[in-house]
Motif scaffolding. Structure first.
Motif, PDB file in Angstrom:
ATOM      1  N   ILE A 104     -12.384 -24.296  25.710  1.00 19.14           N
ATOM      2  CA  ILE A 104     -12.566 -23.596  24.522  1.00 19.14           C
ATOM      3  C   ILE A 104     -13.245 -24.559  23.622  1.00 19.14           C
ATOM      4  O   ILE A 104     -14.038 -24.024  22.688  1.00 19.14           O
ATOM      5  N   SER A 105     -13.017 -25.773  23.587  1.00 19.03           N
ATOM      6  CA  SER A 105     -13.681 -26.842  22.622  1.00 19.03           C
ATOM      7  C   SER A 105     -15.039 -26.782  23.106  1.00 19.03           C
ATOM      8  O   SER A 105     -15.986 -26.786  22.128  1.00 19.03           O
ATOM      9  N   ASP A 106     -15.533 -26.509  24.449  1.00 17.34           N
ATOM     10  CA  ASP A 106     -16.923 -26.616  24.453  1.00 17.34           C
ATOM     11  C   ASP A 106     -17.673 -25.393  24.089  1.00 17.34           C
ATOM     12  O   ASP A 106     -18.828 -25.393  23.491  1.00 17.34           O
ATOM     13  N   LEU A 107     -17.130 -24.170  24.269  1.00 11.19           N
ATOM     14  CA  LEU A 107     -17.370 -22.903  23.396  1.00 11.19           C
ATOM     15  C   LEU A 107     -17.494 -23.048  21.943  1.00 11.19           C
ATOM     16  O   LEU A 107     -18.634 -22.579  21.660  1.00 11.19           O
ATOM     17  N   MET A 108     -16.534 -23.619  21.499  1.00  9.74           N
ATOM     18  CA  MET A 108     -16.705 -23.676  19.993  1.00  9.74           C
ATOM     19  C   MET A 108     -17.952 -24.694  19.472  1.00  9.74           C
ATOM     20  O   MET A 108     -18.393 -24.377  18.588  1.00  9.74           O
ATOM     21  N   ARG A 109     -18.104 -25.843  20.071  1.00 11.89           N
ATOM     22  CA  ARG A 109     -19.160 -26.565  19.841  1.00 11.89           C
ATOM     23  C   ARG A 109     -20.666 -25.701  20.121  1.00 11.89           C
ATOM     24  O   ARG A 109     -21.442 -25.867  19.282  1.00 11.89           O
ATOM     25  N   ARG A 110     -20.810 -25.022  21.202  1.00  9.40           N
ATOM     26  CA  ARG A 110     -21.638 -24.341  21.274  1.00  9.40           C
ATOM     27  C   ARG A 110     -22.168 -23.042  20.415  1.00  9.40           C
ATOM     28  O   ARG A 110     -23.166 -22.778  20.174  1.00  9.40           O
ATOM     29  N   TYR A 111     -21.024 -22.425  19.884  1.00 10.51           N
ATOM     30  CA  TYR A 111     -21.143 -21.618  18.866  1.00 10.51           C
ATOM     31  C   TYR A 111     -20.314 -21.889  17.777  1.00 10.51           C
ATOM     32  O   TYR A 111     -19.356 -21.214  17.302  1.00 10.51           O
TER      33      TYR A 111
ATOM     34  N   TYR B 161     -21.299  -8.678  16.139  1.00 13.91           N
ATOM     35  CA  TYR B 161     -20.435  -8.035  15.022  1.00 13.91           C
ATOM     36  C   TYR B 161     -20.342  -9.056  14.031  1.00 13.91           C
ATOM     37  O   TYR B 161     -20.338 -10.428  14.092  1.00 13.91           O
ATOM     38  N   PRO B 162     -20.398  -8.485  12.676  1.00 13.00           N
ATOM     39  CA  PRO B 162     -20.779  -9.419  11.434  1.00 13.00           C
ATOM     40  C   PRO B 162     -19.665 -10.265  11.079  1.00 13.00           C
ATOM     41  O   PRO B 162     -19.737 -11.608  10.583  1.00 13.00           O
ATOM     42  N   GLU B 163     -18.306  -9.844  11.193  1.00 10.09           N
ATOM     43  CA  GLU B 163     -17.234 -10.708  10.654  1.00 10.09           C
ATOM     44  C   GLU B 163     -15.934 -10.560  11.685  1.00 10.09           C
ATOM     45  O   GLU B 163     -15.343  -9.566  11.708  1.00 10.09           O
ATOM     46  N   TYR B 164     -15.758 -11.582  12.352  1.00  4.67           N
ATOM     47  CA  TYR B 164     -14.631 -11.671  13.210  1.00  4.67           C
ATOM     48  C   TYR B 164     -14.231 -13.197  13.251  1.00  4.67           C
ATOM     49  O   TYR B 164     -14.988 -13.997  13.246  1.00  4.67           O
ATOM     50  N   GLU B 165     -13.030 -13.188  13.783  1.00  5.60           N
ATOM     51  CA  GLU B 165     -12.412 -14.780  14.279  1.00  5.60           C
ATOM     52  C   GLU B 165     -11.625 -14.495  15.796  1.00  5.60           C
ATOM     53  O   GLU B 165     -11.216 -13.471  15.908  1.00  5.60           O
ATOM     54  N   LEU B 166     -11.784 -15.687  16.252  1.00  8.35           N
ATOM     55  CA  LEU B 166     -11.270 -15.928  17.646  1.00  8.35           C
ATOM     56  C   LEU B 166      -9.885 -16.802  17.470  1.00  8.35           C
ATOM     57  O   LEU B 166     -10.062 -17.876  16.933  1.00  8.35           O
TER      58      LEU B 166
ATOM     59  N   SER C  58      -9.725  -9.928  13.615  1.00  7.70           N
ATOM     60  CA  SER C  58      -8.770 -11.070  13.923  1.00  7.70           C
ATOM     61  C   SER C  58      -8.487 -10.808  15.564  1.00  7.70           C
ATOM     62  O   SER C  58      -7.886  -9.909  15.776  1.00  7.70           O
ATOM     63  N   ILE C  59      -8.983 -11.493  16.487  1.00  6.63           N
ATOM     64  CA  ILE C  59      -8.776 -11.345  17.818  1.00  6.63           C
ATOM     65  C   ILE C  59      -8.037 -12.522  18.453  1.00  6.63           C
ATOM     66  O   ILE C  59      -8.044 -13.634  18.288  1.00  6.63           O
TER      67      ILE C  59
ATOM     68  N   ASP D  58     -21.043 -21.087  14.490  1.00 11.11           N
ATOM     69  CA  ASP D  58     -21.001 -20.172  13.643  1.00 11.11           C
ATOM     70  C   ASP D  58     -19.858 -19.205  13.794  1.00 11.11           C
ATOM     71  O   ASP D  58     -19.525 -18.301  12.881  1.00 11.11           O
ATOM     72  N   VAL D  59     -19.519 -18.996  15.166  1.00  8.15           N
ATOM     73  CA  VAL D  59     -18.169 -18.352  15.300  1.00  8.15           C
ATOM     74  C   VAL D  59     -16.862 -19.003  14.826  1.00  8.15           C
ATOM     75  O   VAL D  59     -16.471 -19.999  15.291  1.00  8.15           O
ATOM     76  N   ALA D  60     -16.249 -18.134  13.953  1.00 11.50           N
ATOM     77  CA  ALA D  60     -14.648 -18.904  13.452  1.00 11.50           C
ATOM     78  C   ALA D  60     -13.730 -18.765  14.724  1.00 11.50           C
ATOM     79  O   ALA D  60     -13.739 -17.843  15.189  1.00 11.50           O
ATOM     80  N   ALA D  61     -13.325 -19.816  14.794  1.00 10.88           N
ATOM     81  CA  ALA D  61     -12.496 -20.008  16.156  1.00 10.88           C
ATOM     82  C   ALA D  61     -11.329 -21.164  15.978  1.00 10.88           C
ATOM     83  O   ALA D  61     -11.575 -22.182  15.531  1.00 10.88           O
TER      84      ALA D  61
END
Length: 215
Positions: free
Chosen positions: A112-119, A92-97, A68-69, A121-124
Protein backbone atom coordinates in the motif's frame (compact mmCIF):
# COMPACT_ATOMS: atom_id res chain seq x y z
CA UNK A 1 -51.95 -64.45 -53.04
CA UNK A 2 -51.16 -61.83 -50.36
CA UNK A 3 -47.95 -61.20 -48.49
CA UNK A 4 -47.67 -62.81 -45.06
CA UNK A 5 -48.03 -60.40 -42.12
CA UNK A 6 -44.61 -61.42 -40.84
CA UNK A 7 -43.05 -60.15 -44.08
CA UNK A 8 -45.03 -56.87 -44.23
CA UNK A 9 -44.60 -55.79 -40.59
CA UNK A 10 -40.79 -55.40 -40.62
CA UNK A 11 -40.98 -53.22 -43.74
CA UNK A 12 -43.65 -50.93 -42.28
CA UNK A 13 -41.81 -50.62 -38.93
CA UNK A 14 -38.55 -49.73 -40.69
CA UNK A 15 -40.31 -46.99 -42.70
CA UNK A 16 -41.88 -45.63 -39.53
CA UNK A 17 -38.56 -45.44 -37.66
CA UNK A 18 -36.91 -43.93 -40.71
CA UNK A 19 -39.49 -41.10 -40.89
CA UNK A 20 -39.24 -40.46 -37.15
CA UNK A 21 -35.46 -40.32 -37.41
CA UNK A 22 -35.61 -37.83 -40.26
CA UNK A 23 -38.08 -35.62 -38.36
CA UNK A 24 -36.00 -35.84 -35.17
CA UNK A 25 -32.80 -34.88 -36.97
CA UNK A 26 -34.49 -31.88 -38.55
CA UNK A 27 -35.83 -30.76 -35.18
CA UNK A 28 -32.41 -31.07 -33.58
CA UNK A 29 -30.79 -29.03 -36.35
CA UNK A 30 -33.48 -26.34 -36.00
CA UNK A 31 -33.02 -26.14 -32.23
CA UNK A 32 -29.23 -26.05 -32.63
CA UNK A 33 -29.47 -23.17 -35.09
CA UNK A 34 -31.93 -21.33 -32.82
CA UNK A 35 -29.58 -21.63 -29.86
CA UNK A 36 -26.72 -20.21 -31.93
CA UNK A 37 -28.90 -17.29 -33.03
CA UNK A 38 -29.78 -16.54 -29.40
CA UNK A 39 -26.14 -16.88 -28.37
CA UNK A 40 -24.85 -14.55 -31.09
CA UNK A 41 -27.64 -12.05 -30.41
CA UNK A 42 -26.72 -12.00 -26.72
CA UNK A 43 -23.05 -11.35 -27.57
CA UNK A 44 -23.94 -8.48 -29.91
CA UNK A 45 -26.32 -6.93 -27.38
CA UNK A 46 -23.79 -7.30 -24.56
CA UNK A 47 -21.10 -5.68 -26.68
CA UNK A 48 -23.40 -2.76 -27.50
CA UNK A 49 -24.78 -2.40 -23.97
CA UNK A 50 -21.51 -2.63 -22.04
CA UNK A 51 -19.07 -0.95 -24.41
CA UNK A 52 -21.09 1.71 -26.21
CA UNK A 53 -19.81 5.26 -26.26
CA UNK A 54 -21.48 7.51 -23.71
CA UNK A 55 -22.26 11.19 -24.06
CA UNK A 56 -20.24 13.55 -21.83
CA UNK A 57 -21.63 13.41 -18.31
CA UNK A 58 -21.49 15.67 -15.28
CA UNK A 59 -18.68 13.57 -13.80
CA UNK A 60 -16.54 14.21 -16.87
CA UNK A 61 -17.07 17.96 -16.49
CA UNK A 62 -15.87 18.04 -12.89
CA UNK A 63 -19.29 18.20 -11.18
CA UNK A 64 -18.84 14.74 -9.67
CA UNK A 65 -19.96 13.51 -6.28
CA UNK A 66 -17.07 12.40 -4.13
CA UNK A 67 -16.73 8.70 -3.34
CA UNK A 68 -15.02 7.02 -0.38
CA UNK A 69 -13.82 3.51 -1.28
CA UNK A 70 -13.45 1.08 1.62
CA UNK A 71 -10.94 -1.70 1.01
CA UNK A 72 -11.03 -4.37 3.76
CA UNK A 73 -7.75 -6.32 3.69
CA UNK A 74 -6.71 -9.36 5.71
CA UNK A 75 -3.56 -10.57 3.96
CA UNK A 76 -1.42 -10.59 0.83
CA UNK A 77 -3.63 -12.54 -1.54
CA UNK A 78 -2.57 -13.52 -5.04
CA UNK A 79 -2.42 -10.58 -7.48
CA UNK A 80 -3.14 -8.14 -4.64
CA UNK A 81 -0.77 -5.44 -5.88
CA UNK A 82 -2.19 -5.58 -9.41
CA UNK A 83 -5.73 -5.42 -8.02
CA UNK A 84 -5.03 -2.42 -5.78
CA UNK A 85 -3.17 -0.66 -8.58
CA UNK A 86 -6.36 -0.40 -10.65
CA UNK A 87 -7.96 1.69 -7.89
CA UNK A 88 -5.14 4.24 -8.00
CA UNK A 89 -5.67 4.77 -11.73
CA UNK A 90 -9.44 5.36 -11.81
CA UNK A 91 -10.59 8.06 -14.21
CA UNK A 92 -12.75 9.88 -11.67
CA UNK A 93 -12.25 13.45 -10.40
CA UNK A 94 -12.80 13.01 -6.67
CA UNK A 95 -12.44 9.86 -4.61
CA UNK A 96 -10.44 8.49 -1.69
CA UNK A 97 -9.13 5.05 -0.80
CA UNK A 98 -9.54 3.81 2.76
CA UNK A 99 -7.51 0.65 3.40
CA UNK A 100 -8.74 -1.23 6.46
CA UNK A 101 -6.42 -3.84 7.99
CA UNK A 102 -7.59 -6.01 10.86
CA UNK A 103 -4.02 -6.26 12.23
CA UNK A 104 -0.44 -5.20 11.52
CA UNK A 105 0.91 -6.76 8.33
CA UNK A 106 4.30 -5.53 7.12
CA UNK A 107 4.06 -7.08 3.66
CA UNK A 108 0.58 -5.67 3.07
CA UNK A 109 1.53 -2.25 4.42
CA UNK A 110 4.58 -2.18 2.13
CA UNK A 111 2.42 -2.78 -0.95
CA UNK A 112 0.00 0.00 0.00
CA UNK A 113 2.79 2.42 0.90
CA UNK A 114 4.53 1.82 -2.42
CA UNK A 115 1.33 2.56 -4.35
CA UNK A 116 0.71 5.68 -2.29
CA UNK A 117 4.21 6.94 -3.13
CA UNK A 118 3.72 6.23 -6.83
CA UNK A 119 0.35 8.04 -6.90
CA UNK A 120 0.62 10.96 -4.46
CA UNK A 121 -2.34 12.76 -6.04
CA UNK A 122 -4.74 9.98 -4.98
CA UNK A 123 -6.11 10.48 -1.48
CA UNK A 124 -5.40 7.29 0.47
CA UNK A 125 -5.27 6.37 4.16
CA UNK A 126 -4.62 3.20 6.14
CA UNK A 127 -6.55 2.07 9.24
CA UNK A 128 -5.31 -0.78 11.41
CA UNK A 129 -7.10 -2.72 14.12
CA UNK A 130 -10.75 -2.25 13.30
CA UNK A 131 -13.50 -1.45 15.76
CA UNK A 132 -15.83 -3.90 17.48
CA UNK A 133 -19.44 -3.16 16.53
CA UNK A 134 -20.87 -6.66 16.17
CA UNK A 135 -20.17 -10.28 15.31
CA UNK A 136 -19.20 -9.66 11.65
CA UNK A 137 -15.39 -9.37 11.48
CA UNK A 138 -15.47 -7.70 8.07
CA UNK A 139 -17.72 -4.90 9.30
CA UNK A 140 -15.55 -4.52 12.40
CA UNK A 141 -12.52 -4.19 10.14
CA UNK A 142 -14.10 -1.48 7.97
CA UNK A 143 -15.64 0.61 10.75
CA UNK A 144 -12.69 3.02 11.34
CA UNK A 145 -12.49 3.77 7.63
CA UNK A 146 -16.24 4.27 7.42
CA UNK A 147 -16.24 6.72 10.32
CA UNK A 148 -13.38 8.70 8.72
CA UNK A 149 -14.93 8.81 5.22
CA UNK A 150 -15.08 12.30 3.75
CA UNK A 151 -17.75 11.68 1.14
CA UNK A 152 -21.41 10.70 1.27
CA UNK A 153 -21.11 7.99 -1.36
CA UNK A 154 -19.49 4.84 0.05
CA UNK A 155 -18.15 1.97 -2.03
CA UNK A 156 -17.11 -1.34 -0.46
CA UNK A 157 -14.67 -3.36 -2.56
CA UNK A 158 -12.86 -6.57 -1.59
CA UNK A 159 -9.15 -7.11 -2.15
CA UNK A 160 -9.75 -9.51 -5.05
CA UNK A 161 -11.55 -6.91 -7.16
CA UNK A 162 -10.11 -5.01 -10.13
CA UNK A 163 -11.60 -1.90 -11.69
CA UNK A 164 -11.63 -0.49 -15.18
CA UNK A 165 -10.75 3.19 -15.38
CA UNK A 166 -14.33 4.31 -15.98
CA UNK A 167 -16.12 1.79 -13.75
CA UNK A 168 -16.56 4.22 -10.87
CA UNK A 169 -18.00 6.85 -13.21
CA UNK A 170 -20.59 4.38 -14.50
CA UNK A 171 -21.60 3.40 -10.96
CA UNK A 172 -21.97 6.99 -9.75
CA UNK A 173 -24.05 7.90 -12.80
CA UNK A 174 -26.47 5.13 -11.81
CA UNK A 175 -26.98 6.75 -8.39
CA UNK A 176 -30.05 8.80 -9.24
CA UNK A 177 -32.56 10.18 -6.72
CA UNK A 178 -34.51 6.92 -7.02
CA UNK A 179 -31.53 4.63 -6.37
CA UNK A 180 -30.06 3.86 -2.95
CA UNK A 181 -27.66 1.03 -3.80
CA UNK A 182 -25.61 0.19 -6.90
CA UNK A 183 -24.02 -3.24 -7.26
CA UNK A 184 -21.60 -3.97 -10.05
CA UNK A 185 -21.49 -7.59 -11.12
CA UNK A 186 -17.82 -8.66 -11.11
CA UNK A 187 -16.19 -10.52 -13.98
CA UNK A 188 -13.42 -13.06 -13.41
CA UNK A 189 -9.88 -13.06 -14.75
CA UNK A 190 -8.22 -16.08 -16.32
CA UNK A 191 -6.05 -17.83 -13.73
CA UNK A 192 -4.68 -21.39 -13.63
CA UNK A 193 -6.04 -24.07 -11.34
CA UNK A 194 -9.29 -25.82 -10.49
CA UNK A 195 -10.30 -23.24 -7.86
CA UNK A 196 -10.10 -20.46 -10.44
CA UNK A 197 -12.23 -22.46 -12.87
CA UNK A 198 -14.81 -23.07 -10.14
CA UNK A 199 -14.81 -19.36 -9.31
CA UNK A 200 -15.51 -18.47 -12.94
CA UNK A 201 -18.43 -20.91 -13.03
CA UNK A 202 -19.87 -19.44 -9.81
CA UNK A 203 -19.63 -15.81 -10.92
CA UNK A 204 -21.17 -16.68 -14.28
CA UNK A 205 -24.13 -18.69 -12.94
CA UNK A 206 -25.18 -18.70 -9.28
CA UNK A 207 -23.86 -15.25 -8.32
CA UNK A 208 -25.82 -13.24 -10.94
CA UNK A 209 -28.98 -15.17 -10.04
CA UNK A 210 -28.47 -14.35 -6.35
CA UNK A 211 -27.95 -10.64 -7.08
CA UNK A 212 -31.04 -10.54 -9.31
CA UNK A 213 -33.25 -12.03 -6.59
CA UNK A 214 -31.84 -9.66 -3.94
CA UNK A 215 -32.61 -6.60 -6.05
Amino acid sequence: MGWPLSAIAPVRWSLLFHNIGRAGAGTCVTLWMLLWVIHITAIIYGRWRLYRRRSPSATQHGAARGVSILKPLTGCAENLEENLHTFFTLSYPEYELLFCLNEENNALTAIISDLMRRYPDVAARVFIGGKKIGINPKLNNMMPGYEAARHDLIMVSDSSMRMRKHSLTVMVEAMTHRVALVHQLPFTCDKPGFCSALEKVYFSTAHPTFIRHCT
